[in-house]
Design a protein around this motif. Structure first.
Motif, short mmCIF file in Angstrom:
data_model
loop_
_atom_site.label_atom_id
_atom_site.label_comp_id
_atom_site.label_asym_id
_atom_site.label_seq_id
_atom_site.Cartn_x
_atom_site.Cartn_y
_atom_site.Cartn_z
N ALA A 108 7.31 -3.10 -5.44
CA ALA A 108 7.45 -2.20 -6.59
C ALA A 108 6.09 -1.86 -7.16
O ALA A 108 5.14 -2.65 -7.10
N CYS A 109 6.01 -0.65 -7.72
CA CYS A 109 4.79 -0.21 -8.41
C CYS A 109 5.19 0.65 -9.60
O CYS A 109 6.00 1.57 -9.45
N THR A 110 4.65 0.33 -10.74
CA THR A 110 4.80 1.17 -11.94
C THR A 110 3.41 1.62 -12.38
O THR A 110 2.49 0.82 -12.47
N ALA A 117 -2.03 0.56 -12.44
CA ALA A 117 -0.91 0.28 -11.55
C ALA A 117 -0.48 -1.17 -11.70
O ALA A 117 -1.31 -2.08 -11.63
N LEU A 118 0.79 -1.38 -11.94
CA LEU A 118 1.40 -2.72 -11.92
C LEU A 118 2.12 -2.84 -10.59
O LEU A 118 3.05 -2.07 -10.31
N VAL A 119 1.70 -3.78 -9.77
CA VAL A 119 2.16 -3.85 -8.38
C VAL A 119 2.78 -5.21 -8.11
O VAL A 119 2.20 -6.25 -8.47
N ALA A 120 3.94 -5.21 -7.46
CA ALA A 120 4.63 -6.48 -7.22
C ALA A 120 5.30 -6.49 -5.87
O ALA A 120 5.64 -5.45 -5.29
N LYS A 136 0.83 -1.21 0.00
CA LYS A 136 0.00 0.00 0.00
C LYS A 136 0.86 1.25 0.00
O LYS A 136 0.61 2.20 -0.77
N LEU A 137 1.88 1.29 0.84
CA LEU A 137 2.75 2.46 0.90
C LEU A 137 3.45 2.71 -0.42
O LEU A 137 3.59 3.85 -0.87
N THR A 138 3.89 1.63 -1.07
CA THR A 138 4.59 1.77 -2.35
C THR A 138 3.66 2.32 -3.43
O THR A 138 4.04 3.21 -4.20
N VAL A 139 2.42 1.81 -3.48
CA VAL A 139 1.46 2.31 -4.46
C VAL A 139 1.09 3.76 -4.16
O VAL A 139 1.01 4.59 -5.07
N GLU A 140 0.88 4.08 -2.90
CA GLU A 140 0.54 5.46 -2.53
C GLU A 140 1.65 6.42 -2.91
O GLU A 140 1.39 7.54 -3.38
#
Length: 335
Positions: free
Chosen positions: A329-331, A318-321, A238-242
């Motif tokens: 990671a998030c792109t 969002a591509l989230v891993a 969640k923190l990475t996506v935010e």
């Protein structure tokens, strides 16, 4: 990104083949996966990468000879040690002028590969065309594809051609975080320089990657500690996506698609709740149909949504891993 390509193993019903891998058939089936994709023994991860890459190049009407950059992201070990699978991929494709880059950050590598492409294009003005491939081929000598972790490891690759200045599926930003505290959770103890194959120290050592039971032992099988660990994994996602969303000035709730790791149904449901995202906006159904494709999960799912016409101009995806390491990671892409 202008075009995609995929190469997948043959689908087998999880319910039909689970007994080949474990006595805990009911537990495996309860994870929700319908199929596991398996390649024949003579098909390696680079073979899958080549097939997916050729399809992407053909779809984009791009010649391999015109590529400036080839990036290969893998999850499992490649066909050989002391060997560069990315260089082999570029050579087999005929990408004679391309720089080749190999990424091995496990299940996060596919998402991070797009950041690598963006960075290379930013720092190399002469580069205009790139090929990115994410691939997984389960090495069953070291992994039990249905029992090492609480998910199903499938074989497959996804590729995309990226061209500088293309207006569709534009890279916006990538965000990554690493926590090395848990780096020993998933490793093969034998075969590295610490304990080479054939050494006295390796005699009698098991040739299996450490599994989820090792994680449980680390936390003394305490339900509360394990729950805390699982919550921490989700919170870091969640923190990475935010952070990624914050860098482009949008809220997480504005994302049209959130493509996660093809994890089991319970984990994906829990993570979607943590993110505040409806399951319909995630890749849950594709995950349960195809299994976990390692580093290729996000690129594969993106290719499916793109091919079906489910992504509309202006959508933010969002591509989230997350992957062993631990890496998150998030792109973000704009359709």
């Amino acid at each position: 990104m202008v075009s995609f390509g995929t190469a997948l193993g043959k689908p087998f019903s999880v319910a039909d083949v689970a007994s080949e891998y474990t006595d805990q058939v009911a537990l495996v089936v309860a994870r929700g996966y319908r199929n596991v994709l398996r390649s024949p023994p003579d098909v390696g991860v680079t073979d899958l990468a080549v097939d997916a890459a050729r399809e992407a190049l053909a779809a984009g009407q791009v010649s391999a000879a015109d590529l400036d950059l080839v990036v290969l992201a893998v999850t499992d070990i490649t066909e050989y040690l002391y060997w560069d699978a990315a260089a082999s991929l570029a050579y087999r494709l005929g990408a004679t002028k391309a720089e080749a880059v190999l990424l091995t950050q496990a299940c996060a590598a596919g998402v991070l590969s797009l950041d690598t492409v963006a960075g290379k294009l930013a720092t190399h003005p002469a580069y205009s065309t790139a090929l990115v491939v994410a691939a997984n081929r389960c090495c069953e000598a070291y992994w039990n594809r249905l029992d090492t972790q609480p998910l199903v490891f499938s074989d497959g690759a996804a590729a995309a051609v990226a061209v500088r200045g293309h207006r569709r599926l534009r890279w916006l930003v990538s965000e990554a975080r690493t926590e090395g505290r848990y780096v020993d959770f998933y490793r093969l103890d034998v075969g590295g320089s610490a304990m080479p194959f054939g050494s006295a120290a390796s005699a009698g050592a098991g040739l299996r990657v450490r599994d989820s039971w090792e994680v449980m032992e680390y936390f003394d099988h305490g339900a509360g500690q394990l729950r805390w660990f699982a919550e921490q994994l989700d919170e870091q996602v969640k923190l990475t996506v935010e952070r990624a969303c914050g860098r482009v000035g949008i809220e997480l709730g504005e994302l049209s698609k959130v493509i996660l790791v093809n994890d089991n149904a319970a984990v994906m449901t829990s993570l979607a709740e943590r993110l505040g995202v409806p399951l319909a906006r995630t890749n849950l159904e594709l995950a349960l149909e195809h299994g976990h494709l390692g580093a290729a999960d996000q690129l594969f799912c993106l290719s499916q949504y793109h091919g079906r016409g489910e992504l509309l101009p202006g959508d933010r995806v969002a591509l989230v891993a997350r992957g062993r390491g631990m890496h998150w990671a998030c792109t973000l892409l704009e359709v």
